[in-house]
Write a protein that holds these residues in place. Structure first.
Motif, PDB file in Angstrom:
ATOM      1  N   GLU A 104       0.497  10.953  -6.150  1.00 21.49           N
ATOM      2  CA  GLU A 104       0.343   9.507  -5.898  1.00 21.49           C
ATOM      3  C   GLU A 104       1.350   9.114  -4.811  1.00 21.49           C
ATOM      4  O   GLU A 104       2.555   9.285  -5.001  1.00 21.49           O
ATOM      5  N   SER A 157       0.840  -1.211   0.000  1.00 22.91           N
ATOM      6  CA  SER A 157       0.000   0.000   0.000  1.00 22.91           C
ATOM      7  C   SER A 157       0.870   1.255   0.000  1.00 22.91           C
ATOM      8  O   SER A 157       2.086   1.185   0.139  1.00 22.91           O
ATOM      9  N   GLU A 216      -2.433  -1.779   6.354  1.00 25.66           N
ATOM     10  CA  GLU A 216      -3.722  -1.961   5.683  1.00 25.66           C
ATOM     11  C   GLU A 216      -4.019  -3.457   5.536  1.00 25.66           C
ATOM     12  O   GLU A 216      -3.241  -4.191   4.924  1.00 25.66           O
ATOM     13  N   ASP A 220     -11.396   4.741  -0.041  1.00 21.42           N
ATOM     14  CA  ASP A 220     -10.309   3.978   0.596  1.00 21.42           C
ATOM     15  C   ASP A 220      -8.934   4.573   0.316  1.00 21.42           C
ATOM     16  O   ASP A 220      -8.148   4.823   1.215  1.00 21.42           O
ATOM     17  N   THR A 221      -8.602   4.784  -0.967  1.00 19.42           N
ATOM     18  CA  THR A 221      -7.211   5.153  -1.279  1.00 19.42           C
ATOM     19  C   THR A 221      -7.099   6.507  -1.964  1.00 19.42           C
ATOM     20  O   THR A 221      -6.015   6.908  -2.350  1.00 19.42           O
ATOM     21  N   THR A 250      -3.705  10.209  -4.327  1.00 26.91           N
ATOM     22  CA  THR A 250      -4.069   8.817  -4.653  1.00 26.91           C
ATOM     23  C   THR A 250      -3.061   7.858  -4.009  1.00 26.91           C
ATOM     24  O   THR A 250      -2.016   8.286  -3.519  1.00 26.91           O
ATOM     25  N   ASN A 251      -3.448   6.558  -4.016  1.00 31.87           N
ATOM     26  CA  ASN A 251      -2.625   5.507  -3.395  1.00 31.87           C
ATOM     27  C   ASN A 251      -2.417   5.756  -1.902  1.00 31.87           C
ATOM     28  O   ASN A 251      -1.388   5.411  -1.334  1.00 31.87           O
ATOM     29  N   LEU A 252      -3.437   6.354  -1.259  1.00 31.21           N
ATOM     30  CA  LEU A 252      -3.366   6.510   0.199  1.00 31.21           C
ATOM     31  C   LEU A 252      -3.530   5.129   0.834  1.00 31.21           C
ATOM     32  O   LEU A 252      -4.333   4.323   0.349  1.00 31.21           O
ATOM     33  N   PRO A 253      -2.827   4.833   1.916  1.00 31.91           N
ATOM     34  CA  PRO A 253      -3.097   3.558   2.607  1.00 31.91           C
ATOM     35  C   PRO A 253      -4.412   3.667   3.359  1.00 31.91           C
ATOM     36  O   PRO A 253      -4.726   4.722   3.917  1.00 31.91           O
ATOM     37  N   ASN A 254      -5.176   2.588   3.351  1.00 32.42           N
ATOM     38  CA  ASN A 254      -6.473   2.603   4.045  1.00 32.42           C
ATOM     39  C   ASN A 254      -6.244   2.196   5.499  1.00 32.42           C
ATOM     40  O   ASN A 254      -6.481   1.055   5.901  1.00 32.42           O
TER      41      ASN A 254
END
Ligand code: EPZ
Length: 422
Positions: free
Chosen positions: A230, A19, A402, A68-69, A42-46
């Motif tokens: 990202e 993640s 995550e 989520d991300t 974007t590509n955030l850790p959930n």
């Protein structure tokens, strides 16, 4: 409260997707305060910590749309500059809003973060640097009250110690300051680099990105407009899964990972007998025929990361021989030792140095997580311990990993999340 139940003994196989990096996303979310325009991350850790900081933004008046991300953020209408104790006490990295709030609005109040399980975690270096940039700082009632009514001015900052969030706070403050700020002895972690790149891509002149000397030319108070960011892969999550492969004697592949960010971790696993196949965005680990002991000293990037110390201690606990691990960054980052010893490890401590005598076998037991990385070390040990291990207080894990149990199950581990019976 939830706990993880793990039945040890399975080897792992297949691949796991890494993640986005929690410790990159947190300063980047804070940096959006420097803008009065919309920005997409974007590509955030959930993970919980991300949700906590996004909640703080909304409490300050920011607009946040978060799946989520992905997060769409617009801080044009922030109407409060007070980061309250209820949030900051949940996550000390909330201190990262101090620099941007002060730079954008000329004043703010941020609750003192307080310590945590791994140490006292002072912020004296953050505050001293902001004062050098013209801020008036007062600590009262558990809050840092900071004012710079005429804005911050550039300064030469020499950090007595390398501080990751200290560097990040000052980079963000300097971005809107009047004039040039030089930071000497800056942190060089990949997460600091991505923050600098995000601010540079918004038109702020920054020299020395990735080095220990940063030079930032402020916009004299003009808010920034950010491009979509990202988030980089999480190098600590990646290192944790490499340790899962090493400890269970398994070949597994990590996807969406940058091996250049974890060279010290890979190097130490090679010393323990593991081998690797690397591509641009994957890492495959092949287990050691005999897991060898290792000597580690934790130090700032690009040295061996303190956030990987606990995980390596778990792997070393079943190596053939004695490992020596020295923790140089935090004064209390050995909370996992007593819990690993409950699983049958043979680890002793003397000050900041631990000796890990490899044992033939670990045995399942009830253990308790104490902090984020210690929790992951207990999960790693449980993967090879004979019988059932229950890891309690896993809210620590949920802050920074995550779907750990989902990702490990997909690799073949016998792990499930259970509810404490009333
Ligand atoms: C960041 O914490 C990370 N957190 C930590 O990750 C990581 O362990 C740490 O850097 C070291 O790499 C985030 O990025 C959100 P420091 P930070 O300031 O910035 C002393 C995890 O598991 N110090 O680099 O708080 C401090 O006591 C977390 O994800 C001062 O003395 O750490 C420590 O000994 C845990 N005064 C050393 O510097 C200050 O003002 C390094 O701390 C600041 C720091």
């Amino acid at each position: 409260m939830d706990y993880l139940e793990i039945i040890g003994g399975n080897t792992l196989s297949g691949s796991v997707t890494i993640s986005g990096a929690k410790n990159a996303a947190l300063p980047i979310i804070a940096a959006t305060i420097l803008s009065d325009k919309a920005v997409t991350l974007t590509n955030l850790p959930n993970v919980v910590d991300i949700r906590t900081l996004l909640k703080l933004l909304t409490m300050l008046g920011g607009e946040v749309e978060h799946t989520d991300t992905v997060a769409h953020i617009n801080n044009a209408h922030i109407n409060s500059t007070k980061a309250v104790y209820e949030i900051v006490s949940q996550m000390r990295a909330s201190i990262l809003v101090l620099g941007p709030l002060l730079a954008r609005f000329g004043e703010c109040e941020v609750s003192l973060p307080g310590g945590c399980a791994i140490g006292q975690r002072p912020i004296d270096l953050h505050l001293k640097a902001l004062e050098a940039m013209g801020a008036h700082i007062e600590i009262k009632g558990g809050y840092v009250r900071a004012e710079a009514p005429k804005g911050l001015h550039g300064a030469k900052i020499v950090f007595d110690k390398i501080t990751v969030t200290g560097t990040e706070n000052i980079v963000m403050a300097a971005a809107l300051a009047h004039g040039t700020t030089t930071i000497i002895n800056a942190a060089k972690e990949p997460e600091v680099v991505q923050l600098c790149e995000m601010i540079r891509d918004a038109g702020v002149k920054i020299e020395g990105i990735g080095s220990s000397e940063l030079c930032i030319e402020g916009t004299s108070g003009k808010a920034l407009a950010f491009k979509t960011v990202e988030i980089i892969p999480d190098r600590i999550e990646a290192g944790t899964y490499l340790c899962a492969g090493a400890i269970t004697n398994s070949s597994i592949t990590l996807k969406k990972v940058d091996h250049k960010h974890i060279r010290a971790t890979i190097d130490k696993l090679e010393h323990m007998g593991c081998t690797f196949d690397l591509t641009d965005d994957t890492i495959t680990i092949h287990p050691a025929s005999t897991l060898l002991p290792v000597n580690l000293i934790t130090i700032e990037y690009p040295g061996f990361p303190t956030d990987m110390q606990a995980q390596f201690m778990a792997v070393a606990s079943i190596a053939k021989g004695e490992s020596v691990i020295e923790e140089r960054l935090f004064e209390n980052r050995f909370m996992h030792v007593s819990e690993l010893n409950r699983l049958g490890a043979d680890i002793w401590l003397k000050g900041s140095v631990s000796a890990v005598k490899g044992v033939d076998k670990l045995y399942g037991a009830d253990v308790m997580a104490t902090d984020l990385r210690a929790s992951s070390a207990l999960v790693l040990a449980a993967l090879v311990a004979e019988g059932i291990t229950k890891v309690r207080r896993i809210y620590h894990l949920d802050r920074g990993y995550e779907n750990l149990e989902g990702k490990l199950s997909a690799l073949g581990a016998k792990i499930s999340r259970k509810k404490e019976s009333k």
